[in-house]
Motif scaffolding. Sequence first.
Motif, short mmCIF file in Angstrom:
data_model
loop_
_atom_site.label_atom_id
_atom_site.label_comp_id
_atom_site.label_asym_id
_atom_site.label_seq_id
_atom_site.Cartn_x
_atom_site.Cartn_y
_atom_site.Cartn_z
N UNK A 1 0.81 -1.20 0.00
CA UNK A 1 0.00 0.00 0.00
C UNK A 1 0.85 1.26 0.00
N UNK A 2 2.07 1.18 0.51
CA UNK A 2 2.90 2.36 0.58
C UNK A 2 2.59 3.19 1.81
N UNK A 3 2.98 4.46 1.77
CA UNK A 3 2.86 5.32 2.95
C UNK A 3 1.61 6.20 2.95
N UNK A 4 0.84 6.15 1.87
CA UNK A 4 -0.37 6.99 1.77
C UNK A 4 -1.60 6.09 1.88
N UNK A 5 -2.44 6.26 2.89
CA UNK A 5 -3.63 5.41 3.02
C UNK A 5 -4.64 5.69 1.92
N UNK A 6 -5.57 4.79 1.76
CA UNK A 6 -6.61 4.95 0.75
C UNK A 6 -7.45 3.71 0.60
#
Length: 335
Positions: A226-231
């Motif tokens: 997912x990386x560091x940016x939620x969504x």
Amino acid sequence: MAENLVSSWSDGKTLPESYVFPPETRPGNHVVPTSKTVPVIDLGEAKGLNRKETIQKIIQASQELGFFQVINHGVPKTVVDDARDTFKEFFELPLEEKSKLYSLDLSKKAIVYTSNVDFDKEEIHNWRDSLRLLCTPLEECIQSWPEKPTRCRKVVGEYVREVGKLGSGILELICEGLGLEPGYFANKLSEQQVMAVHHYPPCPDPSLTMGTRKHSDPGLITLLLQGNVPGLQVLKDGKWIGVEAIPHAFVINIGTQLQIISNGKLRSVEHRVVTSKNEARFSAALFIEPTRDSIVEPAKALVNANNPQLYKGVRFEHFIQMFRSTYVGKMEDVM
């Protein structure tokens, strides 16, 4: 046409009507907070005395939510960081470079598209651009992957190898947790791998559109960076739950084929992705799937008088055809 790519025309201020979702399916102004409801499981503990407890956590999460996150999973941080940087570099390439791969043909080993491969049939589009890579057999497919960035094939190839190994390990833990014989999934049920890398540019009005519309995954299991940016949001009891963005963790979700094989014990759950007004988001999903000619059915060991068979056996390629016909405009959300 590559000019359709959101990143090629968006000025960050205007949201075209073709990206505005109906009121009942748009996220609206309600902010879904990230939640601790999605379990975070330490896979390092599966190597010692806590193996049974770790397996039980995986099975419980797969039954109740269909989602969990894993840490201490064995994929080196350098492999994750290099891959994430490479994905970002790819989407920052000039349009003319990305145009070389623009296609809606799923048989190609590497394609770039926007929203979905059903773009021309959609009434409303997802706010995202995507790179789809076939990964099986890896050494053959990799030759058709992007030539730029110059390190793409080497870095992403190593990423797929490591994440694929992680997927096999998780499936073996699930196999043990379900009481199936060792190696139950180590065959045609898990031989196909596809990766979808999504770029969600900053969106003028996240309340009106979706990065990825509501869907469930048709394959066996999905491993998402997912990386560091939620969504990412998961649907539980009719309400959306925001999945915490944990650096270097992988989000694992149960696909429909695993729900079938487990005879309904494990759940394939609907999920979606919302956009951000100020931040670009990059994610990478590795889908582990059966081969197209595989017959998928409930494991015989899980069917008895007290647990009757819930699903008929189905050839995976036929399941995919039915899935596409049912979810026109949604297929590439998950494939």
